[in-house]
Design a protein around this motif. Structure first.
Motif, mmCIF file in Angstrom:
data_model
loop_
_atom_site.group_PDB
_atom_site.id
_atom_site.type_symbol
_atom_site.label_atom_id
_atom_site.label_comp_id
_atom_site.label_asym_id
_atom_site.label_seq_id
_atom_site.Cartn_x
_atom_site.Cartn_y
_atom_site.Cartn_z
ATOM 1 N N ASP A 76 0.910 -1.348 0.034
ATOM 2 C CA ASP A 76 -0.055 0.008 0.048
ATOM 3 C C ASP A 76 1.007 1.131 -0.108
ATOM 4 O OD1 ASP A 76 -2.393 -1.282 -0.021
ATOM 5 O OD2 ASP A 76 -2.307 -1.342 2.289
ATOM 6 N N ASP A 77 0.406 2.351 -0.287
ATOM 7 C CA ASP A 77 1.115 3.582 -0.466
ATOM 8 C C ASP A 77 1.657 3.844 0.938
ATOM 9 O OD1 ASP A 77 0.698 3.938 -3.138
ATOM 10 O OD2 ASP A 77 -1.287 5.285 -2.843
ATOM 11 N N ASP A 78 1.151 3.669 2.004
ATOM 12 C CA ASP A 78 1.453 4.066 3.250
ATOM 13 C C ASP A 78 2.636 3.223 3.928
ATOM 14 O OD1 ASP A 78 -0.482 2.259 3.890
ATOM 15 O OD2 ASP A 78 -0.973 3.048 5.636
ATOM 16 N N THR B 244 3.321 -2.975 9.351
ATOM 17 C CA THR B 244 2.144 -2.235 9.342
ATOM 18 C C THR B 244 1.876 -1.681 10.890
ATOM 19 O OG1 THR B 244 0.913 -4.357 9.611
ATOM 20 C CG2 THR B 244 0.908 -3.037 7.481
ATOM 21 N N ARG C 276 6.268 1.504 4.553
ATOM 22 C CA ARG C 276 7.649 2.353 4.396
ATOM 23 C C ARG C 276 8.623 0.959 4.330
ATOM 24 N NH1 ARG C 276 8.381 7.536 4.699
ATOM 25 N NH2 ARG C 276 10.087 6.931 3.331
#
Length: 164
Positions: free
Chosen positions: A86-88, A105, A90
């Motif tokens: 997902d975009d979030d 996450t 890292r």
């Protein structure tokens, strides 16, 4: 910081010192570079950013004691898309065992990141095989060994094993 525990050969000692005094993470220029790391060590930990990102220092601080694994960083959205992150997200680990991709996450902290590295550094299931079972246990009846910790995940693992 963990003490040096590898072989007492110059090349290993130099590698240890370099890893302790310089960046452990390498810039991933190609996705093939990540694939090759997985073949070599079984894992490739990835930070989705570059060395100028403020989170990079946290990533570097958390991975210093994981010398048997390879760490990379890249801002490549193309690479990130290949892992279905997902975009979030890292941080990601690509593995040659268990589930092949895992994304970090949890709430971000050095301790949580170290726990992520620890929990994804080694396979959860290891197939020893008959040859090694005989060496370890002698003659035996076929069996499945489940080594576990107490907790909900372990209880679910036991229930799953009973169904096999």
């Amino acid at each position: 910081m963990k003490p040096y525990k590898q072989e007492r050969e110059e090349k290993y000692i130099i590698d240890f010192i370099k890893r302790r005094t310089s960046s452990v993470s390498r810039y991933a220029e190609t996705f093939e570079q990540l694939s090759e790391a997985i073949k070599q060590t079984g894992t490739a930990f990835i930070f989705w950013g570059d060395e100028f990102d403020p989170m990079f220092n946290l990533y570097e601080s958390a991975n210093k004691d994981f010398m048997d694994h390879q760490f990379f960083h890249t801002p490549s959205e193309e690479f990130k898309a290949k892992t279905k992150a997902d975009d979030d997200v890292r941080f990601t680990v690509l593995k040659a065992f268990d589930e092949k991709v895992a994304h970090f996450t949890e709430e971000l902290s050095e301790e949580a990141l170290i726990e992520f590295f620890n929990s994804h550094s080694h396979p959860k299931f290891v197939d020893i095989g008959d040859k090694y079972m005989k060496i370890i246990f002698g003659d035996f009846t076929d069996a499945v060994f489940l080594i576990r910790n107490k907790g909900d995940e372990s209880e679910r693992a036991i229930e799953a094993m009973k169904q096999v």
